[in-house]
Scaffold this motif. Structure first.
Motif, short mmCIF file in Angstrom:
data_model
loop_
_atom_site.label_atom_id
_atom_site.label_comp_id
_atom_site.label_asym_id
_atom_site.label_seq_id
_atom_site.Cartn_x
_atom_site.Cartn_y
_atom_site.Cartn_z
N SER A 217 0.82 -1.23 0.00
CA SER A 217 0.00 0.00 0.00
C SER A 217 0.85 1.27 0.00
O SER A 217 0.32 2.36 -0.23
N VAL A 218 2.13 1.10 0.25
CA VAL A 218 3.04 2.25 0.14
C VAL A 218 2.93 2.87 -1.25
O VAL A 218 3.09 4.08 -1.42
N ILE A 219 2.60 2.07 -2.25
CA ILE A 219 2.50 2.57 -3.63
C ILE A 219 1.38 3.62 -3.73
O ILE A 219 1.59 4.75 -4.19
N GLY A 220 0.19 3.24 -3.28
CA GLY A 220 -0.95 4.15 -3.38
C GLY A 220 -0.84 5.34 -2.44
O GLY A 220 -1.23 6.46 -2.78
N THR A 221 -0.30 5.07 -1.26
CA THR A 221 -0.14 6.14 -0.28
C THR A 221 0.79 7.24 -0.82
O THR A 221 0.48 8.43 -0.75
N GLU A 222 1.91 6.81 -1.38
CA GLU A 222 2.85 7.78 -1.97
C GLU A 222 2.21 8.50 -3.15
O GLU A 222 2.30 9.74 -3.26
N ALA A 223 1.59 7.74 -4.03
CA ALA A 223 1.06 8.33 -5.27
C ALA A 223 0.00 9.37 -4.95
O ALA A 223 -0.07 10.43 -5.59
N ARG A 224 -0.80 9.07 -3.95
CA ARG A 224 -1.86 10.00 -3.54
C ARG A 224 -1.26 11.33 -3.09
O ARG A 224 -1.68 12.41 -3.52
N ALA A 225 -0.22 11.24 -2.24
CA ALA A 225 0.43 12.46 -1.74
C ALA A 225 1.16 13.19 -2.87
O ALA A 225 1.12 14.43 -2.96
N GLN A 226 1.80 12.44 -3.76
CA GLN A 226 2.55 13.06 -4.86
C GLN A 226 1.63 13.79 -5.83
O GLN A 226 1.94 14.88 -6.30
#
Lengths: 405, 278
Positions: A217-226
């Motif tokens: 879920s680090v993928i979606g969490t980062e992408a959302r913030a980016q």
């Protein structure tokens, strides 16, 4: 389908590992106490800030996270519709998203005092990632890989061996990913005391589907913030390829409760959904039990598991993670399918317009993007997980294009 | 009284343990399975286990895996397997039949209709390898309704605290998986059985059968000194596999060879002379 949704879709599974009727722990009694031990250890680790700190330290300094978010401008212009943004997980160390999960699980294995690691691999990306973390921590590892996949993914086999792993070709059954998983489970049953099974996707018995999802879920969490930092809003659509479904759930999970965000999972349609040669368990399968969980499976009318087909070895699996089956029946995620030929076309398009050679797995996601983007507004945003790089696939692509290397 | 309970009661009266040979359905064809089944009680089988082939048998070693592949090629489906049992029952109404397999084919058939049809065909019990007690309710309810014993598995890894939960509501007999491993690979030592079986007995009044790795009359005798029955699978399947012609058919005389092997195993079990006489 499209039943009223629960308040949050992000709280599953229940304490016995069920997502609705899917998931669970369908394993032999010999393994059951171990599975429960893994679950206890994982729950304990989740509550330990030191575990989380070590996980993120390794993601930052070893894997190279956060992976960039890239606005694919030339591709967007070419498609003439929605903006296409890539989450660049192909830039991770070892070239795919698989390493995120391996970092998490190797820390858990060490915490449990396990001294030997086993894993299954299809395309070899999870095998390489597992061999990598085992080298990093000095643990012996054995990778099970279908003999068919050993033949079509030879660069990754060599990488695993260089990293010190023992690669065991599996000849039983159809000699692909599902058989590699059977063989890894058999190894685990026989070596319960010292061995940790590092499963590479959101399948297997509970707690694996939830644990692998949490690490990915680090993928979606980062992408959302980016994306928020770049344009100040959520994406309109998220698109990801689905084999077992770990990169897709990693991207989708942080967006599950945002009703405005369409989520689209792309299965492999192989030679076509009606050809009998595909890997589209959600589009063409039905629920059953395999590899420790209840989920959609490709199976015949007698409940015997069918062989999957995809040009992409990483999508070539007759099942799918149980959380995807649940999201499919709820109607929260749309699951579509893309053929080998469409994925190859997208592979070439990405290479020429963006200078990125994608793996054949995200090439499936991109093929779906090329179908959707032209019909969307120019200010709409599609966020796609570019979950792996294509170096491993150049031989397969050359063969498909009739090029002799 | 069910056939399983009646048979174990009879064994107790005789003061001996029983032998449970395993046959994979349609390995390599239906006629072979039918002929073997017909001969097994006369050769000393006290109960019979029939394997229901599955493409992905994750608890089985290469021997049973290959038997399953031959069985599927030989036309095994759950329907055909039940039909074979129905045929066996026309001549034998006493020998208990237990079906062993994996959950997905049963789910695909439909749990309720499967229990109805299995019970009507003359099946007495089910062993579903990948269905631990935590997930078993869906099958346990219709099995109970149709008087099929859902046989519980206990492994060396099943610790004391868990054992109670595993045996909660168990019926028929308890199947002790005597090794941590897949079928047909290792063999448990008698020391292990001496320690492990009383541990299981302390948690249940049901008979205890031991399987995985029982290959020879000597192993079977060792099991019979501690448990109520010995299950033999891979050793019999190996004999069949070694006697296939190039077209995959069983060579003439092989069924007699297997039945002789069963006689020797039965002699081992009967000669162990232990028992828990009533």
């Amino acid at each position: 389908m499209n039943k009223p949704l629960p308040n949050s879709l992000r709280t599953g599974p229940d304490e016995r590992g069920h997502f609705g009727i899917f998931g669970g722990r369908y394993v032999a009694e010999t393994l059951m106490p171990l599975i429960l031990e893994v679950e206890r250890a994982y729950q304990d680790a989740r509550r330990d800030p030191a575990f989380d700190a070590e996980f993120h330290r390794l993601l930052t300094h070893y894997v190279g996270r956060p992976s960039p978010l890239w606005f694919a401008e030339r591709l967007t212009a070419h498609l003439g519709g929605a903006q296409v943004w890539f989450k660049r997980d192909e830039l991770n160390h070892t070239g795919a998203h698989k390493i995120n999960n391996c970092i998490g699980q190797i820390l858990l294995a060490r915490r449990m005092g396990k001294t030997r690691i086993i894993a299954e691999t299809g395309a070899g990306q999870h095998g390489v990632a597992t061999a990598t973390v085992c080298a990093l921590f000095g643990l012996p590892c054995t990778i099970y890989m279908g003999a068919t996949d050993v033949a079509r993914q030879s660069p990754n086999v060599f990488r695993m061996k260089l990293l010190g792993a023992e690669v065991k070709p599996v000849t039983s059954g159809s000699a692909t990913l599902k058989d590699a998983m059977n063989e890894a489970l058999r190894d685990w049953v026989a070596n319960v005391a010292d061995t940790y099974y590092l499963i590479g996707t959101v399948a297997g018995p509970h707690p694996y589907p939830a644990m692998v999802r949490d690490f990915q879920s680090v993928i979606g969490t980062e992408a959302r913030a980016q994306l928020d930092a770049a344009v100040g809003r959520l994406p309109d659509v998220c698109v990801a390829a689905i084999g077992g479904g770990s990169n897709a759930i990693g991207l989708f999970h942080p967006f599950l409760d945002d009703a405005s965000v369409r989520l689209v999972g792309v299965e492999a349609a192989g030679h076509g959904l009606d050809s009998g040669q595909h890997a589209a368990s959600l589009s063409r399968g039905r629920p059953g039990v395999l590899h420790g969980n209840r989920t959609y499976l490709l199976q015949d009318e007698h409940g015997q598991i069918l062989e999957a087909h995809s040009i992409s070895a990483g999508l070539d699996y007759p099942g799918v993670g149980p959380e995807h089956s649940w999201l499919h029946e709820l109607g929260r995620v749309e699951y579509v399918a893309v053929t080998d030929a469409e994925a190859l076309e997208a592979f070439r398009l990405c290479t020429r317009t963006e200078g990125i050679i994608p793996a054949l797995e995200p090439a499936h996601a991109l093929a779906q993007v090329t179908k959707m983007a032209p019909a969307m507004d120019k200010d709409a945003i599609i966020l796609m997980n570019l979950c792996g790089r294509g170096d491993k696939d150049i031989f397969t692509v050359a063969e498909a294009l009739g090029v002799k290397l | 009284m069910s056939r399983i309970a009646a048979r174990f009661a009879a064994l107790r009266r005789e003061g001996r343990a029983g032998l449970i040979p395993f046959v994979e359905a349609c390995d390599p064809d239906r006629a072979t399975t039918e002929a073997l089944l017909a001969g097994l009680p006369g050769a000393g089988a006290d109960l019979i286990e029939i394997g229901m082939p599955f493409t992905d048998p994750m608890a089985d070693g290469p021997t049973v895996q290959r038997a399953g592949q031959r069985g599927l090629k030989g036309g095994a489906t759950l329907g055909v397997t039940l039909d074979i049992v129905r045929g066996f029952r026309r001549n034998d109404d006493a020998t208990p039949i237990v079906l062993m397999g994996y959950y997905n084919p049963i789910l695909s058939y439909g749990v309720e209709p499967f229990c109805d049809d299995a019970s009507a065909a003359g099946v007495d019990g089910l062993i579903v390898v990948d269905l631990p007690p935590e997930e078993a309710e869906e099958l346990a309810v219709p099995a109970g309704r149709t008087r099929l014993d859902l046989i519980r598995l206990v492994a060396p890894t099943t610790h004391a605290e868990r054992l109670k939960a595993v045996l909660q509501g168990a019926s028929g007999f308890v199947y002790y998986v005597s090794i941590t491993g897949i079928t047909g690979t290792r063999t448990a030592t008698e020391e292990h059985l001496r320690e492990a079986i009383p541990r299981v007995r302390a948690a249940t009044d049901l008979p205890v059968a031991v399987g995985f790795g029982v290959r020879t009359p000597e192993h079977a005798a060792a099991v019979a000194r501690h448990a109520d029955a010995a299950v033999v699978a891979s050793a019999l399947i190996d004999t069949m596999a070694a006697n296939l012609d190039e077209a995959g058919r069983l060579k003439p005389g092989t069924i007699d060879t297997v039945l002789d092997q069963v006689r020797a195993l039965a002699a081992g079990v009967r000669g162990a002379r232990v028992g828990r006489a009533a």
